[in-house]
Write an enzyme that holds these catalytic residues in place. Sequence first.
Site, PDB file in Angstrom:
ATOM      1  N   CYS A  10       0.839  -1.206   0.000  1.00 20.07           N
ATOM      2  CA  CYS A  10       0.000   0.000   0.000  1.00 20.07           C
ATOM      3  C   CYS A  10       0.869   1.249   0.000  1.00 20.07           C
ATOM      4  O   CYS A  10       1.779   1.389   0.816  1.00 20.07           O
ATOM      5  CB  CYS A  10      -0.885  -0.015   1.239  1.00 20.07           C
ATOM      6  SG  CYS A  10      -1.934   1.421   1.348  1.00 20.07           S
ATOM      7  N   CYS A  29      -0.508   5.620   7.261  1.00 19.18           N
ATOM      8  CA  CYS A  29      -1.802   5.081   7.693  1.00 19.18           C
ATOM      9  C   CYS A  29      -1.658   4.241   8.961  1.00 19.18           C
ATOM     10  O   CYS A  29      -0.677   3.521   9.120  1.00 19.18           O
ATOM     11  CB  CYS A  29      -2.377   4.224   6.570  1.00 19.18           C
ATOM     12  SG  CYS A  29      -3.952   3.499   6.993  1.00 19.18           S
ATOM     13  N   CYS A  44      -8.066   0.457  -0.119  1.00 23.49           N
ATOM     14  CA  CYS A  44      -7.466  -0.166   1.064  1.00 23.49           C
ATOM     15  C   CYS A  44      -7.233  -1.642   0.726  1.00 23.49           C
ATOM     16  O   CYS A  44      -8.173  -2.358   0.365  1.00 23.49           O
ATOM     17  CB  CYS A  44      -8.394  -0.020   2.264  1.00 23.49           C
ATOM     18  SG  CYS A  44      -7.781  -0.929   3.689  1.00 23.49           S
ATOM     19  N   GLN A  83     -17.294 -11.627  12.877  1.00 27.82           N
ATOM     20  CA  GLN A  83     -15.851 -11.599  12.617  1.00 27.82           C
ATOM     21  C   GLN A  83     -15.578 -10.998  11.239  1.00 27.82           C
ATOM     22  O   GLN A  83     -16.279 -11.320  10.273  1.00 27.82           O
ATOM     23  CB  GLN A  83     -15.265 -13.011  12.697  1.00 27.82           C
ATOM     24  CG  GLN A  83     -15.231 -13.601  14.095  1.00 27.82           C
ATOM     25  CD  GLN A  83     -14.147 -12.979  14.979  1.00 27.82           C
ATOM     26  OE1 GLN A  83     -13.463 -12.036  14.600  1.00 27.82           O
ATOM     27  NE2 GLN A  83     -14.010 -13.503  16.192  1.00 27.82           N
ATOM     28  N   CYS A 135      -2.778  -0.652   9.075  1.00 25.60           N
ATOM     29  CA  CYS A 135      -1.940  -1.863   9.073  1.00 25.60           C
ATOM     30  C   CYS A 135      -0.621  -1.552   9.780  1.00 25.60           C
ATOM     31  O   CYS A 135      -0.144  -0.430   9.731  1.00 25.60           O
ATOM     32  CB  CYS A 135      -1.607  -2.289   7.645  1.00 25.60           C
ATOM     33  SG  CYS A 135      -2.997  -2.823   6.669  1.00 25.60           S
ATOM     34  N   TYR A 138     -20.737 -14.410  25.613  1.00 21.14           N
ATOM     35  CA  TYR A 138     -20.355 -13.342  24.667  1.00 21.14           C
ATOM     36  C   TYR A 138     -20.563 -13.861  23.239  1.00 21.14           C
ATOM     37  O   TYR A 138     -19.622 -13.947  22.446  1.00 21.14           O
ATOM     38  CB  TYR A 138     -18.891 -12.922  24.855  1.00 21.14           C
ATOM     39  CG  TYR A 138     -18.492 -12.565  26.265  1.00 21.14           C
ATOM     40  CD1 TYR A 138     -18.546 -11.237  26.708  1.00 21.14           C
ATOM     41  CD2 TYR A 138     -18.057 -13.539  27.166  1.00 21.14           C
ATOM     42  CE1 TYR A 138     -18.175 -10.905  28.005  1.00 21.14           C
ATOM     43  CE2 TYR A 138     -17.685 -13.217  28.459  1.00 21.14           C
ATOM     44  CZ  TYR A 138     -17.738 -11.905  28.870  1.00 21.14           C
ATOM     45  OH  TYR A 138     -17.357 -11.592  30.149  1.00 21.14           O
ATOM     46  N   GLU A 149     -25.322 -12.587  25.461  1.00 28.33           N
ATOM     47  CA  GLU A 149     -24.777 -11.447  24.714  1.00 28.33           C
ATOM     48  C   GLU A 149     -25.451 -10.169  25.221  1.00 28.33           C
ATOM     49  O   GLU A 149     -26.640 -10.155  25.501  1.00 28.33           O
ATOM     50  CB  GLU A 149     -25.053 -11.678  23.214  1.00 28.33           C
ATOM     51  CG  GLU A 149     -24.955 -10.487  22.313  1.00 28.33           C
ATOM     52  CD  GLU A 149     -23.565  -9.873  22.224  1.00 28.33           C
ATOM     53  OE1 GLU A 149     -22.567 -10.605  22.095  1.00 28.33           O
ATOM     54  OE2 GLU A 149     -23.487  -8.631  22.293  1.00 28.33           O
ATOM     55  N   CYS A 172      -9.264 -12.270  21.354  1.00 30.54           N
ATOM     56  CA  CYS A 172      -8.605 -11.404  20.359  1.00 30.54           C
ATOM     57  C   CYS A 172      -7.509 -10.573  21.014  1.00 30.54           C
ATOM     58  O   CYS A 172      -6.979  -9.659  20.387  1.00 30.54           O
ATOM     59  CB  CYS A 172      -9.633 -10.505  19.676  1.00 30.54           C
ATOM     60  SG  CYS A 172     -10.574  -9.512  20.835  1.00 30.54           S
ATOM     61  N   ASP A 227     -15.932 -16.065  24.408  1.00 35.14           N
ATOM     62  CA  ASP A 227     -15.279 -15.254  23.363  1.00 35.14           C
ATOM     63  C   ASP A 227     -15.504 -13.774  23.686  1.00 35.14           C
ATOM     64  O   ASP A 227     -16.281 -13.093  23.015  1.00 35.14           O
ATOM     65  CB  ASP A 227     -15.893 -15.629  22.003  1.00 35.14           C
ATOM     66  CG  ASP A 227     -15.235 -14.893  20.840  1.00 35.14           C
ATOM     67  OD1 ASP A 227     -14.226 -14.202  21.051  1.00 35.14           O
ATOM     68  OD2 ASP A 227     -15.750 -15.023  19.713  1.00 35.14           O
TER      69      ASP A 227
HETATM   70  C1  LIG Z   1     -15.383 -10.912  20.309  1.00 32.62           C
HETATM   71  S1  LIG Z   1     -17.116 -10.752  20.144  1.00 32.62           S
HETATM   72  C2  LIG Z   1     -17.576 -12.436  19.936  1.00 32.62           C
HETATM   73  C3  LIG Z   1     -18.885 -12.680  19.269  1.00 32.62           C
HETATM   74  C4  LIG Z   1     -19.114 -14.090  18.741  1.00 32.62           C
HETATM   75  N1  LIG Z   1     -18.641 -15.121  19.600  1.00 32.62           N
HETATM   76  C5  LIG Z   1     -18.543 -14.232  17.346  1.00 32.62           C
HETATM   77  O1  LIG Z   1     -17.511 -14.861  17.164  1.00 32.62           O
HETATM   78  O2  LIG Z   1     -19.154 -13.688  16.392  1.00 32.62           O
HETATM   79  C6  LIG Z   1     -17.571 -10.341  21.761  1.00 32.62           C
HETATM   80  C7  LIG Z   1     -19.043 -10.133  21.978  1.00 32.62           C
HETATM   81  O3  LIG Z   1     -19.242  -9.857  23.369  1.00 32.62           O
HETATM   82  C8  LIG Z   1     -20.290  -8.930  23.492  1.00 32.62           C
HETATM   83  N2  LIG Z   1     -20.147  -8.341  24.841  1.00 32.62           N
HETATM   84  C9  LIG Z   1     -19.347  -7.329  25.223  1.00 32.62           C
HETATM   85  N3  LIG Z   1     -19.440  -7.133  26.541  1.00 32.62           N
HETATM   86  C10 LIG Z   1     -20.314  -8.050  27.018  1.00 32.62           C
HETATM   87  C11 LIG Z   1     -20.814  -8.352  28.320  1.00 32.62           C
HETATM   88  N4  LIG Z   1     -20.428  -7.667  29.384  1.00 32.62           N
HETATM   89  N5  LIG Z   1     -21.688  -9.353  28.441  1.00 32.62           N
HETATM   90  C12 LIG Z   1     -22.094 -10.075  27.349  1.00 32.62           C
HETATM   91  N6  LIG Z   1     -21.653  -9.832  26.097  1.00 32.62           N
HETATM   92  C13 LIG Z   1     -20.783  -8.828  25.928  1.00 32.62           C
HETATM   93  C14 LIG Z   1     -20.080  -7.988  22.319  1.00 32.62           C
HETATM   94  O4  LIG Z   1     -21.255  -7.285  22.004  1.00 32.62           O
HETATM   95  C15 LIG Z   1     -19.654  -8.954  21.216  1.00 32.62           C
HETATM   96  O5  LIG Z   1     -20.767  -9.421  20.493  1.00 32.62           O
END
Ligand SMILES: C[S@@+](CC[C@H](N)C(=O)[O-])C[C@H]1O[C@@H](n2cnc3c(N)ncnc32)[C@H](O)[C@@H]1O
Length: 465
Positions: free
Chosen positions: A86, A92, A173, A296, A95, A325, A346, A421, A394
Site C-alpha cells: 500500500c 496510515c 485499502c 468476525q 496496518c 459473549y 450477549e 482477540c 469469546d
Molecule cells: C469478540 S465478540 C464475539 C462474538 C461471537 N462469539 C462471534 O464470534 O461472532 C464479543 C461479543 O461480546 C459482546 N459483549 C461485550 N461485553 C459483554 C458483556 N459484558 N456481556 C455479554 N456480552 C458482551 C459484544 O457485544 C460482542 O458481540
Amino acid sequence: MKHRKTIKQAAQTIPVCKGRTYELQIDRLGTSSEGVGRYENFTVFVPNALPGENVSVIIEEVKNSYARGRIKQILHESVDRVAPLCELYEECGGCQLQHLSYEAQLRAKRAQVVDALTHIGKLPQIPVMETLRAEEPWNYRNKMQFPIGRNIGKIVIGCFAQGSHRIINTENCHIQRAENNDLANAAREIAEQLHIPVYNEDTHKGVLRHIVGRVGRSNDLMAVIVTATKQLPRAKDFVRMMRERLPNLVSVHQNIQTYRNNVIMGRDTQLLWGRPTIIDSLGRLNFHISPRSFFQVNTRQAERLYEQALAYADLHGTETVIDAYCGTGTITLFLAQKARKVYGIEIVQPAILDARKNARDNHVKNAEFIVGDATAVMPALYKQGIRPDVVVVDPPRAGCTETVLRTFANMKPQRIVYVSCNPATLARDLAILKGLGYLAQEVQPVDLFPQTSHVENVCLLKKQK
Ligand SMILES: C[S@@+](CC[C@H](N)C(=O)[O-])C[C@H]1O[C@@H](n2cnc3c(N)ncnc32)[C@H](O)[C@@H]1O
C-alpha cells in the site's frame, strides 16, 4: 525528600536523550508490532523496525522506563523485510505489518502469544501451536468503518493516520474487500455532489461522521451512513445515487451518533432502503447481520477458528454448553449441531435478535439466547441450577470479569474453550482460571487479521481431577 531522591536516581540511569541518535539491535516486536531494542539495557520502541535489524534511531520521547525513537537509517536489514503493497502504508494507522513477509508475520504473532503467556500469565509451559495462516492475506475485511472529514476543502474518507485523528483519504485499502472500497469512494463523491456537511469533531458540528460497509460471501453489500444529526439532508438522493453506483448494494441504513466521543455507532439505526440485514455464511450455517451486530471481519478465517473451537469442545450430542459473549450466535449454532442444548449470552440486544433469527432460519432448535451482561447472567444461570459440561467464551478485548471466571469454575464444566482477540487478557484470565482449577492444554493462534498486529487465539482448558 526521600521520594525526590528516588526519582533523581531513576532519571540518572536513563542512558538516552531526546533528539540524539543511537545505534541499536532490534530483538522482537512489541504488542503494536513496533520494533523493540535495548540501548545499554534500556528499552527503546522503534516503529517499523524488525527483529534482527541494526538501526540508527533518533530518540523522540523519553519516559522513566522506556524511550521511543524513529528510524534514521537501517544499518543491517532483516531478510524478512518486504516492500509494503500500500502506498499509504507509512502514514496510515490501519496496518502495522505490511513491511514484514507473511511467513514472518505468522511467526511474530505466535511469539506475541508466547510472550504474553510467559510474562503476563506466568504460564511459559503452555504449548502454543504454529499460527494458522490465511489463504488470502489481502482484501479479506468484510467490514469497513471509515471516518469522514474535510481536508483543504475536499471530503476525505479513509483510515486515521497512526496515533492521530487525521483522516487519510483511502481509495483502495488493500485489506478491504473491493465492495467496501467501492462504497467508500461512492460515498465521498456523492456527499461532495450533494453538498452534505461533514462532521467536525473539534466544533461538534456537521452531519456525516462515518461510512460503514459490510459485505457477505454472496457479495451483498450493506451501507450504514453514520450521522451526528437526526436529519440526513437529501437522504433520498443519497440512497438513489448509491444504488446507481453500487450494483451489489442491498441495504442502506442511517445510524445516529450524537455524542462527542470516539464511539462509531449510536443506538438509533433507521433503515433507509432495502433489506434490514445482510446474510453471510459460515460452514453450513447462514447468519443475518444487522448494522451493529458483531461478526468476525475475516469470514474464511473465522470458519477455521470456530472449527478449532468445536474440535476443542469435543461434543458428542449429549452435552449442555454455555457460549458466553455470543454475538449473533455464530459459535453457538456451530456448537448446537453437536450438543444437546446450548445457551448463548450477549449484551447487545439487536445481536441477540439476529441470533434467534439465525437459529430459526438454520432450523436449530436446541439453542437459547439470553440478552444481558455476562457478569450478571452467568451467576443467574448458576442460581437456576444450570451446570454445563462445556463452556465456550469469546469476550471483547478486555477479557472476562473475575465474576464470570469464578462462575465458570463454580459450574464445574469438564472443558472451557477460550476464544480471544487479545493475548494479554487471555494470559491474565488463563492464570486466574489455573487458580480456579482449570489448566490450559494448548493455544492455537489463528491469523484473522493479516498485515496488522492483531492475532486471534483459541485455547482449550481442562478441569483438574
Ligand atoms: C469478540 S465478540 C464475539 C462474538 C461471537 N462469539 C462471534 O464470534 O461472532 C464479543 C461479543 O461480546 C459482546 N459483549 C461485550 N461485553 C459483554 C458483556 N459484558 N456481556 C455479554 N456480552 C458482551 C459484544 O457485544 C460482542 O458481540
